[in-house]
Each structure stands twice: as C-alpha cells, then as structure tokens.
Design a protein around this motif. Structure first.
Motif, short mmCIF file in Angstrom:
data_model
loop_
_atom_site.label_atom_id
_atom_site.label_comp_id
_atom_site.label_asym_id
_atom_site.label_seq_id
_atom_site.Cartn_x
_atom_site.Cartn_y
_atom_site.Cartn_z
N TYR A 66 0.96 -1.25 -0.01
CA TYR A 66 0.44 -0.40 -0.29
C TYR A 66 0.37 1.09 -0.12
O TYR A 66 2.00 1.49 0.97
N ASP A 341 1.43 -6.57 0.50
CA ASP A 341 0.28 -6.91 1.14
C ASP A 341 -0.31 -7.70 -0.23
O ASP A 341 -1.25 -7.72 0.25
N ARG A 359 -10.71 -11.78 0.60
CA ARG A 359 -9.41 -10.52 1.41
C ARG A 359 -10.33 -9.71 1.13
O ARG A 359 -11.37 -9.17 0.42
N GLN A 360 -9.96 -8.43 2.06
CA GLN A 360 -10.08 -7.32 1.89
C GLN A 360 -9.23 -6.39 1.02
O GLN A 360 -7.96 -6.20 1.98
N VAL A 362 -8.07 -1.86 0.49
CA VAL A 362 -8.12 -0.92 0.63
C VAL A 362 -7.96 0.40 -0.17
O VAL A 362 -6.73 -0.24 -0.59
N ILE A 379 -13.34 0.34 0.83
CA ILE A 379 -13.01 -1.02 1.51
C ILE A 379 -13.62 -2.23 0.94
O ILE A 379 -14.71 -1.83 0.61
N TYR A 433 -10.62 -1.12 7.81
CA TYR A 433 -10.34 -0.41 8.18
C TYR A 433 -9.65 0.50 8.59
O TYR A 433 -8.83 0.73 8.75
N ASP A 435 -8.21 -1.21 11.21
CA ASP A 435 -7.24 -2.12 11.73
C ASP A 435 -6.21 -1.52 10.68
O ASP A 435 -4.82 -1.38 10.74
N TRP A 436 -6.90 -1.65 9.71
CA TRP A 436 -5.65 -1.64 7.90
C TRP A 436 -4.72 0.04 8.69
O TRP A 436 -3.65 0.12 8.79
N ASP A 439 -2.22 -0.21 10.86
CA ASP A 439 -0.95 -0.70 10.34
C ASP A 439 -0.33 -0.30 8.93
O ASP A 439 1.04 -0.18 9.62
N VAL A 440 -0.83 0.25 8.54
CA VAL A 440 -0.37 1.47 7.15
C VAL A 440 0.04 2.11 7.99
O VAL A 440 1.21 2.94 7.20
#
Length: 566
Positions: A66, A341, A359-360, A362, A379, A433, A435-436, A439-440
C-alpha cells in the motif's frame, strides 16, 4: 528463445485511461483493435482495482505494498516521492539477472535517490513530474508532447516524434537489444497519454474523432453551450488512446519478429479512472473518485506459454498484486525485508481450481500532507464495498464520516446504500478499515514524513528542484505568485552554486534571497531574463530546507525552478 526458461515481462500502464475506454469493455466509440485482440487471446481479471490517482497506484505497482507504507501519499508538493528504501519490482528482477528498462512516466521522484535509475532500472527514458506540461518540464520545452525534451538515464535529450510513439519505440529497441544479447528483460512502458494537456494530440486520429458521434461517451446530458468544448476534449482523448493502441500493435509485431512472443508476459492496465466524466460501463465515477468508476481497471495478461486465451477471473485483485504475480511468474522470491500486501494472482489465470481466500482491499487517496482516517476511502470484500467518498481535494471534518455500503454484485452503479439494512457488515468492514489504517500508518518511524532529496553526490552532480516537489507555503501551489521550500539532505558540507529560474522573462528587476538553514545568499534578478541568476551558499552536511524569495517590483513570489551544483 532466450537461454533461460524464465519469461520476459512487459508491463504497460496508461495514464488517465478509464475502465470503459476499451472496445472489449463495451466502448463503441473509441477504437482499440489491438487491445481488443490482446484481450481475446489473454487472461483477464474483470474485478481489478487501482488507486483513484496516479502516483499512489505507481508506488503500489512497484512495491506490492500500500502506498501509505512508502511515503508516497499524493501526486505533487513533495508527496509523490517514494522512499528510496523501498524495494521495487525492478530491483528484484535486476538482481535476478533481468535487463530492466522504463519508458514514459515514473512519478515517484525526479531526484536522487528516488529516480527510476536509482530504483532498479538499468535504462530509462522519462519525463519529469506527473506529466508533460507541468512545472517540472525542462526550460524551453514546456508542454511538448511532440518533439519533447526527455531524460535518458538522467541526461536531458531532445527527441523527435510524438511522445507515446517515442516511448514504445525506445522500449522496442531495448527489447531487441535484450534479445540480441540473450538476456531476459523487464520493460515498463508507462505512457503519459491520455493525461492532459490535450492541445498536442495525434493529428489524423484527432480529425477522425472530430467527425465521430461521441455522444455515447457522455454519462449525463450537457447544456448546449458546453457540448462543443466537451466533444473536442473527448476527440483529443480518444485520439491519444487509439494512438496507444496502435503502438500496442507495433509492440506485438516486434515480439513476433523476434520470436519471443510465446514466453513474454505482456500486462496492460490503466492507473486510475478516466480524466473526464465519461463512459465507465455499469459503474459510476471518474479519476479521483473512490467509487468504482474511479478505481477500476481491466487487467489483461498475455502469456501464451502459460495462460490460455479467454481465461477470466472475477476474484478481487488490485495493484498491490502485480509485483507478487510477476515475481511468481519469473521464479524470483519476494523481498524478505518488506511486508508485502499483495498476493500473486497467477494461479487464477493458470489453474482453474486455484484457491483464493476472501480478502479485504483498501483504497484511499486525498490531498494533504498526512493521511486522515475515514477520509475519501473504500474497503472492498466481495461483494461488499464500504465507502466514504468525501472528495479528493478536501479534508474531512471530524465527525462527518457517513459511511455507505453497497453490494456490487447487485448494484454496480452504487445507487442503493444498504448500510442500514446490513449494519453488522458495515461495522465489521469499518473495524477492518480502522485496523488497516493503523497498520499502514506504523510501517516505519515517522511514517508519513516526506522523503528528502539528496544533493551533492556523484550520482546527481546537478540537482534541479521544481515545484513538483516543493513543500507549498503560500498562493496556489503551482500559481505564479506562490512559494514553497524543498526538503534536502546534503551528502557532505560544501559550497553550492544556486541558479534561480523564473517561469518566464516577463518580470521586472529585483532581488532573490536564498535561505538554507543558517546560510543566506542574495543575487540580483535582471529584468527580462528567465534564468542565469546565481549566488553561492556554504551548506552544512545533513538535513536542511531551502527556500527562495523573489522581490520583483510590487510582487513577492517563489522561483519556478532552482538548480544546485556543488
């Protein structure tokens, strides 16, 4: 055939060509016979996604990550530069013995150490910035799609011909040289067409489309007073797209001539939605939108040795998957030092029974220096899309986010928001979203700090600083009366010559003050002179910011470009 059984790779990505700008995607107006034929004999991903704007897509394409992990968060003002520590697809293939070449648009940094030639490409022929016709153009060659001044392996070179023809021609020369030396190759052709400006397009094709009924491309009625201008722009865009298609035909003819078609992967995609509100099939949206019309692209993968004609997958795939897929096909390992990713979609096109776990994915992009939670994002988890289309050019006001949920299988145009009907799905995707985003945002220390241009090295003895990469301070970012500064790192202390360049010679005399940390220099600006205004500064080693303030008559403004030479 090459001695190695590893495939060659050609990756083609157009700029601002939308998901509907292809005959095989239902467009009945814009001619794309070569791409239609390629689609018929290739594998096809019908649910493939990219970012809503170009530089983020390019960062994900090159890294399998990402873009928020890479420091590339926008398209200009220093935020389209990708961190030099990223491991690119070109670096992986180069280290595995591939010859690597890029032709067209890089848009991940114009200066050392972020140029394509610093990031794994052995040969490069590029324009600077996000496109020809922007403030990063070479002086005296602004906006030239025909006979442009480009940068070959970092050196300015005047070219003859139309830019798309030049990029494909240089790529085919590179491929021919690779075949002659019996080396596998990776060729990245990233056209700047059909990105604007639109005043310089292939003449014969433009004349053809001027006399074509373009009304099927419109997605909503236009007032009569706007129709002529809109149809003229569409004719110019269509001419640029068909010109790309003509070059795709030339490319396949060259592969056939060299006898390497069977074991050469050719991938075609576009970088974001269309650059006008036009036909996008059964979707809605355009470039910058996070609705499907703004983030969908067909992905066509031609590889006769492994992929049967007509193979299609409807699984959710995205730009982050291209690097893992190509490395998988080339039997090259993913870089162990980076979190990847994406996942390889090769099994979807070579193995009909391939597993593809749910999978998800974004997609988020908006203006600004630091990404904001819930601002202009989507997402996806088939068939669901949770989206907040707050707008690419505006920052979200706290508490404003009203999230929309769509079932894309039943509602590809996103007309029926079912968030209230399926609150548990909306809550689950909202949490996914968040959580994503967390993370990024924590991929590295000071994750969203802009990269710095490194000056004073043997790799780039002369550093040209442009408004593409300055940090904007005042005025419209690229407007004549605007100003900004550049974030730099001096590789060593020393004396630097500073040349100040104006956007034209239409200015009165005045003065320029150059500031870099504690160092300050001044020089006179001579009336009617665009460049050649010089001073010197003693710069310390390490991080500095450099700014220039011009006082010209009653105006106070910034430079057009600055050239630093140690």
């Amino acid at each position: 055939m090459f001695a190695s059984d590893r495939p060659n790779v050609i990756l083609i990505m157009s700029d601002d060509q939308g998901v509907g700008d292809y005959g095989f995607m239902g467009n009945t107006v814009i001619r794309t016979p070569a791409l239609d034929a390629m689609h018929a004999r290739s594998g096809f991903l019908s649910r493939f996604y990219v970012s809503p704007v170009c530089a983020p897509t390019r960062a994900s394409l090159m890294t399998g990550r990402y873009n928020y992990r890479t420091r590339c968060v926008d398209t200009y003002l220093g935020r389209a530069m990708m961190d030099a520590d990223e491991v690119t697809l070109a670096e992986c293939l180069r280290d595995a013995g591939y010859r690597t070449g890029i032709y067209g648009k890089w848009h991940l940094g114009d200066n050392y150490p972020m140029r394509a030639m610093d990031q794994g490409f052995r040969e490069s022929l590029l324009h600077r910035g996000g496109g020809i016709g922007q403030p990063s153009d070479p002086i005296g060659a602004e906006g030239k799609y025909t006979d442009p001044v480009l940068f070959k392996n970092g050196e300015e070179v005047a070219m003859q011909g139309y830019c798309t023809d030049i990029f494909f021609g240089a790529a085919m020369d590179f491929i021919s040289n690779s075949a002659a030396s019996n080396e596998p190759f990776f060729t990245y052709i990233a056209t700047n067409a059909p990105h604007g400006p639109f005043d310089d397009v292939p003449t014969e094709l433009y004349e053809e489309y001027k006399n074509t009924d373009l009304s099927p491309l419109l997605v909503s009625p236009l007032p009569e007073k706007r129709r002529e201008a809109e149809f003229d722009k569409l004719a110019r865009i269509a001419a640029m797209i068909t010109n790309i298609d003509d070059n795709v035909a030339r490319l396949f003819a060259k592969l056939d001539e060299l006898g390497v078609t069977d074991n050469t992967i050719v991938i075609y995609l576009n970088d974001n939605g269309p650059n006008s509100m036009r036909y996008v099939g059964e979707m809605r949206g355009m470039k910058t939108h996070v609705d499907d019309g703004g983030i969908r692209s067909p992905l066509v993968m031609h590889w006769p040795a492994r992929i049967s004609a007509g193979t299609m997958s409807t699984q959710l795939c995205a730009h982050i998957d291209v690097m893992p897929t190509i490395l998988d096909a080339c039997q090259v390992p993913l870089p162990a030092s980076r979190k990847i990713d994406g996942r390889s979609f090769l099994p979807l096109l070579t193995n009909g029974d391939a597993e593809w776990p749910t999978r998800q994915v974004v997609f988020q992009a908006h203006r600004g220096n630091v990404p904001q939670r819930f601002n202009h994002f989507a997402i996806h988890e088939n068939p669901w899309k949770l989206v907040h289309p707050s707008g690419f050019g505006r920052e979200r006001v706290a508490g404003e986010a009203k999230l929309e949920l769509y079932n894309l299988e039943e509602d590809p145009r996103q007309l029926d928001d079912v968030a209230a009907k399926y609150p548990e799905i909306a809550r689950r995707l909202t949490q996914a979203y968040e959580d994503w985003f967390a993370d990024v945002s924590m991929s590295r220390h000071d994750n969203f700090a802009p990269p710095r241009i490194v000056i004073g090295t043997e790799h780039e003895p002369e550093t040209v600083l442009t408004r593409q990469d300055w940090r904007h301070v005042s005025g419209r970012p690229w407007g004549g009366a605007s100003n900004g500064f550049w974030l730099l790192n001096a590789s060593q202390a020393g004396e630097y010559e500073v040349e100040i360049i104006l956007d034209s010679g239409d200015y009165p005399s005045g003065t320029a003050t150059v500031t870099a940390g504690n160092a300050v220099g001044q020089c006179e600006i001579v009336a009617g002179k665009q460049r050649g205004h010089r001073t010197t500064l003693a710069l310390p080693k390490g991080d500095i910011s450099l700014s220039v303030e011009l006082t010209l008559g009653e105006q106070t403004l910034g430079p057009h470009q600055v050239v630093l030479t140690r």
